[in-house]
Design a protein around this motif. Structure first.
Motif, PDB file in Angstrom:
ATOM      1  N   GLY A 124      97.122  -0.908  91.285  1.00 12.22           N
ATOM      2  CA  GLY A 124      95.814  -1.092  90.687  1.00 12.22           C
ATOM      3  C   GLY A 124      95.534  -2.480  90.171  1.00 12.22           C
ATOM      4  N   LEU A 170      96.320   3.064  86.775  1.00  8.16           N
ATOM      5  CA  LEU A 170      94.975   3.175  87.329  1.00  8.16           C
ATOM      6  C   LEU A 170      93.919   3.293  86.237  1.00  8.16           C
ATOM      7  N   THR A 173      93.129  -0.130  85.349  1.00  2.72           N
ATOM      8  CA  THR A 173      92.257  -0.733  86.364  1.00  2.72           C
ATOM      9  C   THR A 173      90.798  -0.385  86.098  1.00  2.72           C
TER      10      THR A 173
END
Length: 436
Positions: A124, A170, A173
């Motif tokens: 990510g 993630l 991200t």
């Protein structure tokens, strides 16, 4: 030698994949340039001759008019640099010829690519020059879609979290790049993707998309035709024996054929100590027409990928990473990909039917400070006095082909590698590697 010229407004009708492994049969692979190594997995190594460390730093080649250009290779790299050269020469006198073994979108690793465009690493993180790459690749795709509307399959894709570490990575991200990445919970991911055993995941959009790469390449070739006002030529040449003689009519040459540069001995003595290796990738095209719409038709990433194709009842699952000279057999490809992607699409694996297995090689550059960066810059001049390289896109072909084709085209037109390296000093990594 067979030559076929594609002139403006030619109607192109051909299949989208030419490199196939079907019914357990393997196509022969020419490995005349490859040598075995005992290190790790006996990987075939690509090399460029050490005595050709190129021009010295701060030194450019003698001035050369860029009027008659040959681009060897018509995949993502070749068509990107071709389009940017033509775009920057509008109204000029440049004649450009693309030389390839196949028609646009039909051969090489580019034609069997998964087509997932996004600027993030598997963890990510934003890759080096990822935003710039996304912007320019998106522009090229938009241009190509005017000629091939079906080249854009989806305007979003999904990266699945299967571990707590994935969730942490993630989620960060999504917080850092909210314009591109949106965190979705487990129920949302399950509903959209049909992935029951995830912990959630990212929806990537706003420029991230799924591309049918063969259609995109055809569209970009048509854009080259339009940009050149009909002067650009595509030559299909399968058995060139003497590349030095073949390219002597051109004042400028760009070697952009990826693995073809080495499989077909295009670079000849230009191949020793090159910081890259050959990687074979095989993917499975699955029919879903017997499943009654019970599987996802979205693009899903988590190590491997599951991606839609142009036909609504077909899904692509990919890809293997093979370093040995011997290709995996059909059953071995099935086992490898199923093991690594079953949780992404269990219904597809349980109920889908194999349509065919596609295969392609890519030139995978050595991993460095910014991951796997492409190889661009002046060639040694062994085949042609004014020649350039654009290869080693590895698995980042879609995100990187646009921006580096743009950068390289400016250096070619200005006959100035030095300024390119001053502006983008990290592009010199492969020459430093050769010298070191």
């Amino acid at each position: 030698e067979m030559r076929v010229q594609l002139m403006p407004n030619a109607l192109l009708l051909f299949p989208t994949v030419s490199s196939l492994v079907d019914n357990g049969m393997r196509l022969p692979v020419r490995n005349t340039f490859l040598r075995r190594t005992t290190r790790r997995r006996r990987r075939p190594i690509i090399c460029l001759n050490q005595r050709h460390a190129s021009l010295g730093e701060g030194e450019n080649a003698p001035n050369t008019e860029v009027n008659n250009v040959a681009v060897v290779g018509g995949g993502l790299a070749g068509l990107s640099v071709s389009y940017h050269l033509l775009e920057k020469n509008k109204g000029g006198s440049m004649q450009l010829t693309i030389i390839d073994k196949d028609l646009p979108g039909e051969g090489g690793a580019s034609s069997v690519a998964g087509g997932l465009l996004h600027p993030f690493s598997p963890r990510g993180k934003l890759i080096h020059m990822g935003m710039e790459g996304l912007e320019i690749s998106s522009r090229l795709i938009s241009i190509a879609s005017k000629f091939e509307p079906e080249c854009i399959l989806r305007d979003k894709l999904y990266r699945i979290a299967q571990t707590d570490a994935h969730v942490e990575q993630l989620s960060k991200t999504a917080d850092t790049y909210p314009n591109l990445a949106t965190w979705l919970g487990q129920k949302q991911i399950s509903k959209i993707c049909g992935t029951e055993h995830s912990l959630g995941g990212l929806e990537l959009s706003n420029g991230c998309k799924v591309i049918h790469v063969p259609s995109y390449l055809k569209g970009l070739w048509m854009a080259c035709q339009e940009s050149s006002s009909g002067t650009v030529v595509w030559n299909v040449e399968k058995n060139v024996q003497d590349w030095k003689s073949r390219l002597s009519e051109f004042d400028t040459v760009v070697f952009a054929a990826g693995s073809g540069l080495f499989h077909d001995n295009v670079l000849n003595d230009d191949a020793a100590d090159f910081p890259a290796e050959m990687v074979r990738g095989q993917s499975i095209e699955m029919h879903t027409y017997e499943m009654g719409g019970s599987t996802t038709n979205e693009a899903i990433l988590c190590g491997k990928y599951v991606a839609p194709m142009v036909a609504k009842d077909q899904i692509l699952i990919g890809a293997t990473h093979e370093y040995k000279a011997e290709a995996l057999l059909k059953d071995e490809v099935w086992d490898d990909l199923k093991k690594r992607s079953y949780e992404l699409a269990p219904d597809l694996w349980d109920q889908g039917t194999v349509a065919r297995i596609t295969s392609g090689y890519r030139v995978q550059s050595k991993r460095g400070k910014f991951g796997r960066m492409p190889i661009i810059g002046r060639s040694c001049g062994d085949i042609h006095d004014n020649s350039w390289l654009f290869t080693g896109l590895s698995s980042r072909g879609l995100i990187y082909h646009g921006i580096f084709g743009d950068i390289l085209s400016s250096a070619i037109i200005e006959n100035d590698e030095v300024s390119m390296l001053e502006q983008y000093p990290d592009l010199h990594w492969w020459k430093k590697s050769k010298k070191g």
